[in-house]
Design an enzyme around this catalytic site. Structure first.
Site, PDB file in Angstrom:
ATOM      1  N   TYR A 271      56.759  60.403 -44.614  1.00  0.00           N
ATOM      2  CA  TYR A 271      57.678  59.999 -45.667  1.00  0.00           C
ATOM      3  C   TYR A 271      58.370  61.206 -46.507  1.00  0.00           C
ATOM      4  O   TYR A 271      59.588  61.250 -46.512  1.00  0.00           O
ATOM      5  CB  TYR A 271      57.249  58.922 -46.549  1.00  0.00           C
ATOM      6  CG  TYR A 271      56.600  57.530 -45.658  1.00  0.00           C
ATOM      7  CD1 TYR A 271      57.570  57.035 -45.096  1.00  0.00           C
ATOM      8  CD2 TYR A 271      55.277  57.339 -45.665  1.00  0.00           C
ATOM      9  CE1 TYR A 271      57.237  55.898 -44.191  1.00  0.00           C
ATOM     10  CE2 TYR A 271      54.995  56.376 -44.898  1.00  0.00           C
ATOM     11  CZ  TYR A 271      55.866  55.609 -44.127  1.00  0.00           C
ATOM     12  OH  TYR A 271      55.588  54.541 -43.372  1.00  0.00           O
TER      13      TYR A 271
ATOM     14  N   PRO B 143      61.031  49.458 -44.931  1.00  0.00           N
ATOM     15  CA  PRO B 143      60.972  48.070 -44.147  1.00  0.00           C
ATOM     16  C   PRO B 143      61.250  46.729 -45.066  1.00  0.00           C
ATOM     17  O   PRO B 143      61.442  47.036 -46.259  1.00  0.00           O
ATOM     18  CB  PRO B 143      59.339  47.684 -43.782  1.00  0.00           C
ATOM     19  CG  PRO B 143      58.705  48.760 -44.727  1.00  0.00           C
ATOM     20  CD  PRO B 143      59.583  49.718 -45.193  1.00  0.00           C
TER      21      PRO B 143
ATOM     22  N   HIS C 207      58.531  52.495 -48.265  1.00  0.00           N
ATOM     23  CA  HIS C 207      57.090  52.528 -47.248  1.00  0.00           C
ATOM     24  C   HIS C 207      55.911  53.518 -47.714  1.00  0.00           C
ATOM     25  O   HIS C 207      55.054  53.482 -47.501  1.00  0.00           O
ATOM     26  CB  HIS C 207      57.394  52.897 -45.744  1.00  0.00           C
ATOM     27  CG  HIS C 207      56.714  52.069 -44.999  1.00  0.00           C
ATOM     28  ND1 HIS C 207      55.455  51.744 -45.236  1.00  0.00           N
ATOM     29  CD2 HIS C 207      56.882  51.524 -43.739  1.00  0.00           C
ATOM     30  CE1 HIS C 207      54.898  51.023 -44.129  1.00  0.00           C
ATOM     31  NE2 HIS C 207      55.727  50.849 -43.196  1.00  0.00           N
TER      32      HIS C 207
ATOM     33  N   SER D 267      45.894  50.516 -38.585  1.00  0.00           N
ATOM     34  CA  SER D 267      45.334  50.586 -39.880  1.00  0.00           C
ATOM     35  C   SER D 267      44.003  51.454 -39.731  1.00  0.00           C
ATOM     36  O   SER D 267      43.070  51.129 -38.937  1.00  0.00           O
ATOM     37  CB  SER D 267      44.957  49.348 -40.379  1.00  0.00           C
ATOM     38  OG  SER D 267      44.435  49.335 -41.644  1.00  0.00           O
TER      39      SER D 267
ATOM     40  N   SER E  46      55.407  47.775 -34.580  1.00  0.00           N
ATOM     41  CA  SER E  46      54.283  47.299 -35.090  1.00  0.00           C
ATOM     42  C   SER E  46      54.240  45.713 -35.098  1.00  0.00           C
ATOM     43  O   SER E  46      55.153  45.171 -35.273  1.00  0.00           O
ATOM     44  CB  SER E  46      54.199  47.930 -36.593  1.00  0.00           C
ATOM     45  OG  SER E  46      55.449  47.297 -37.253  1.00  0.00           O
ATOM     46  N   GLN E  47      52.903  45.577 -35.327  1.00  0.00           N
ATOM     47  CA  GLN E  47      52.503  43.798 -35.541  1.00  0.00           C
ATOM     48  C   GLN E  47      52.559  43.568 -36.983  1.00  0.00           C
ATOM     49  O   GLN E  47      51.520  44.225 -37.542  1.00  0.00           O
ATOM     50  CB  GLN E  47      51.369  43.602 -34.847  1.00  0.00           C
ATOM     51  CG  GLN E  47      50.938  42.072 -35.067  1.00  0.00           C
ATOM     52  CD  GLN E  47      49.655  41.842 -34.226  1.00  0.00           C
ATOM     53  OE1 GLN E  47      49.466  40.678 -33.764  1.00  0.00           O
ATOM     54  NE2 GLN E  47      48.526  42.391 -34.563  1.00  0.00           N
TER      55      GLN E  47
END
Length: 635
Positions: free
Chosen positions: A87, A100, A326, A442, A542-543
């Site tokens: 980032y 996001p 994010h 994660s 990503s889920q």
């Protein structure tokens, strides 16, 4: 550099530290991940470079030893490296490229009063959730899915309302203000018609009730409508590239008025954006676009302040959601907060205070800005660049209705692994190849854990997608089924490795960063074109599952790439696919069409295999049938 908050003894001390994987394991996995994605000649070269790097007494061993020392001395050896790489060092604009958004269901407001009532309840819900966080009263999250039941690090929640991302010329700074017991009164910034207002949420140390918040929002709206007093749309500067915004901020801060306004902006709990109607049909895709970029300066694109972690958007036309920076936290934290607020809003109406108990409140202050010709010029160029981004984003929100998680679980398969394999099939149908793919995993099982990468373009996925698309060779259903199970098992194994701290991306980044710190010549492994292309994620996925009706989406991370966020529900799956119009190789609509076809083909394959297995099972045992049937793995 990130400026970290004080450790809370209670939360993460009990969790293990993120491990440093064995060097050989990472290098072997790296070669396995890239071999089928590059040409043979290129792979030979890469293999030699990797073997040299990992040889006894080689550079790799030196770096690994230093990394292990760093791991001993820190709570989380990768956190700062990862945060900067992912980032803070990134120079692209935050909207679309990085931030996001959560898109709420379409709201029905009869008039602006309805919208402000919704906004007042939302603010009340946010303050309620913040009180839980401040009291450290949030229940600990436990892992779901693979290796369910492990407690997870809660640090990210404590950054939801306390973080601010300062732009820098070369790298940004994430500051976390952990002064819970501070004397400064808490405030929210309300954006309306590109003007910014300070809403004190607890004047005289008594928190506003909903009626009072509503009346303050009405005053803000009235003040914003006063055209004579309207100031330039400063928020558009925060939508620009990070270096451009840092330069503009330096110009702004030369004036004391601007410094005072920035200080209030940078210390707020969150931003609430009251948006004008955008004039678009209330479809999922349009709502997603309006959350991602606000429609540019002609619509609500300047009615934002992108450096602040949480911006809640309430459109007068019922387009509502959340935009987040994010860098302080992952999607799951955004989901938990959004779901809490949505349940609060739709829950039983609070006992709204009677008019008589509503206090006489001072009207909210407006943030003032002093702008010279130079700043006006910067506003114009930032607006132009935002418009370019708006015009370039190709977004398709697709609800796949044929089946959802339940069907996949009946096949004894992991829904996430199944969907990842389906995304690989869709990409292969569009391009005839697989590419380096990013799926966030994660690592909150560890102290201060954020994410690592699941590299979903596995050799097994390639074997499966070839069997489904090859027109020259016809594969039997049992061969296709076996390849499907192999692909899903490979994906599941990689997922388990990643969430237990054994993936390769963070480890390789750590080795690279250590080499820089030791001022060594950049190791050849990191200059190799295989490494460069393996970190260019054409497919970024990503889920982000939700239990309340809402969905998450984001833009691609590279110019020739796709962003694919998915939300699996019991009987349907919601996909948000993004790409850029400027790139002729990509098209969100084409990808969605291939994805739909692929999901139906995989379902039909599963159904045929189940029917064949049932037919075999029902045959009399002595007929000699079934002996030659391939074994079904995973059942």
């Amino acid at each position: 550099m990130p400026i970290m908050e004080k450790k809370t003894a209670r939360d993460s001390e009990v969790l293990p530290k993120v491990p440093v994987p064995p060097l050989k394991q990472t290098l072997d996995t790296y070669l396995k991940c890239v071999q089928h994605l590059v040409k043979d000649e290129q792979f030979k070269k890469t293999k030699a470079i990797v073997e040299k790097f990992g040889a006894p007494g080689g550079v790799g061993e030196i770096l690994q030893k230093k990394l292990l020392e760093r791991s001993d001395k820190t709570n989380n050896w990768v956190y700062e490296y990862w945060l900067e790489d992912m980032y803070l060092n990134n120079r692209l604009a935050l909207p679309v490229n990085s931030s996001p958004v959560m898109v709420f269901p379409q709201q029905t407001f009869r008039d602006h009063k309805d919208a402000l009532r919704f906004a007042a309840r939302l603010i009340q819900g946010v303050l309620d959730y913040k009180a839980l966080i401040d009291a450290r009263a949030l229940p600990v999250d436990f892992a779901r899915g693979q290796l369910a039941g492990t407690p997870l690090c809660m640090e990210q929640y404590y950054r939801l309302f306390t973080s601010y991302r300062y732009p820098g010329l070369k790298t940004d700074t994430l500051k976390v203000h952990m002064n819970a017991a501070s004397s400064t009164p808490e405030h929210i910034i309300v954006a309306c018609k590109n003007q910014f207002f300070v809403l004190d949420v607890a004047p005289s140390n008594k928190q506003l009730n909903e009626t009072e918040i509503f009346s303050q929002l009405e005053k803000i709206m009235k003040m914003a409508e006063n055209a004579e007093e309207r100031l330039p749309p400063l928020g558009v500067l925060t939508s620009d590239g990070r270096t451009e915004w840092a330069q503009a901020r330096d110009v702004l801060t030369k004036d004391q008025t601007n410094r005072d306004s920035l200080a209030l902006m940078e210390s707020c709990v969150c931003v609430v954006c009251l948006d004008e109607p955008c004039g678009l049909q209330p479809r999922d895709t349009n709502r997603a676009l309006m959350m991602l970029h606000g429609g540019g300066r002609e619509k609500n694109g300047a009615n934002r302040w992108y450096d602040k972690s949480m911006q809640f958007v309430v459109g007068m036309d019922g387009f509502c959601g959340v935009v987040c920076d994010h860098s302080p936290f992952e999607g799951i934290v955004l989901v938990q907060c959004s779901e809490y607020v949505m349940k609060y809003i739709t829950g039983s109406p609070t006992k709204t205070a009677k008019a008589s108990t509503a206090r006489e409140l001072l009207r909210p202050r407006k943030l003032l800005w002093k702008c010279n010709a130079h700043i006006h010029g910067l506003l114009t160029s930032s607006g132009d660049r935002l418009q370019k981004l708006v015009d370039n984003l190709d977004m398709d929100v697709f609800k796949f209705k044929a089946y959802g998680k339940e069907f996949i679980k009946k096949q004894k398969m992991s829904p996430d692994a199944f969907i990842q394999v389906a995304l690989q099939l869709a990409f292969f149908k569009c391009t005839g190849r697989l590419v380096s793919t990013y799926e966030s995993a994660s690592i909150r099982r560890f102290q201060e854990g954020r994410v690592d990468n699941i590299r979903s373009a596995t050799p097994e996925a390639l074997a499966f997608v070839k069997s489904m698309t090859d027109e020259r060779v016809t594969y039997t259903d049992s061969e296709k089924s076996k390849r499907l199970r192999d692909a899903i098992n490979a994906q599941t194994s990689y997922t388990i490795a990643a969430i237990t701290g054994m993936a390769i991306d963070n480890h390789l980044l750590g080795l690279l960063r250590i080499s820089k710190e030791l001022k060594l010549e950049k190791p050849e492994i990191f200059c190799d074109e295989t490494y460069v292309s393996s970190n260019h994620f054409i497919l970024s996925t990503s889920q982000v599952p939700t239990t309340v009706e809402m969905f998450c989406c984001y833009g691609p991370v590279v110019p020739n790439g796709y962003g694919a966020c998915y939300n699996p529900q019991s009987d349907h799956i919601l996909f948000c696919v993004s790409s850029f119009w400027e790139n002729t190789e990509t098209s969100s609509a084409v990808f969605v069409k291939a994805l739909n076809e692929g999901l139906l083909e995989i379902r039909d394959l599963c159904n045929r295999s189940c029917a064949a297995a049932a037919a075999v099972a029902s045959k009399p045992a002595d007929s000699g049938q079934g002996a030659s049937q391939p074994k079904k793995s995973g059942k």
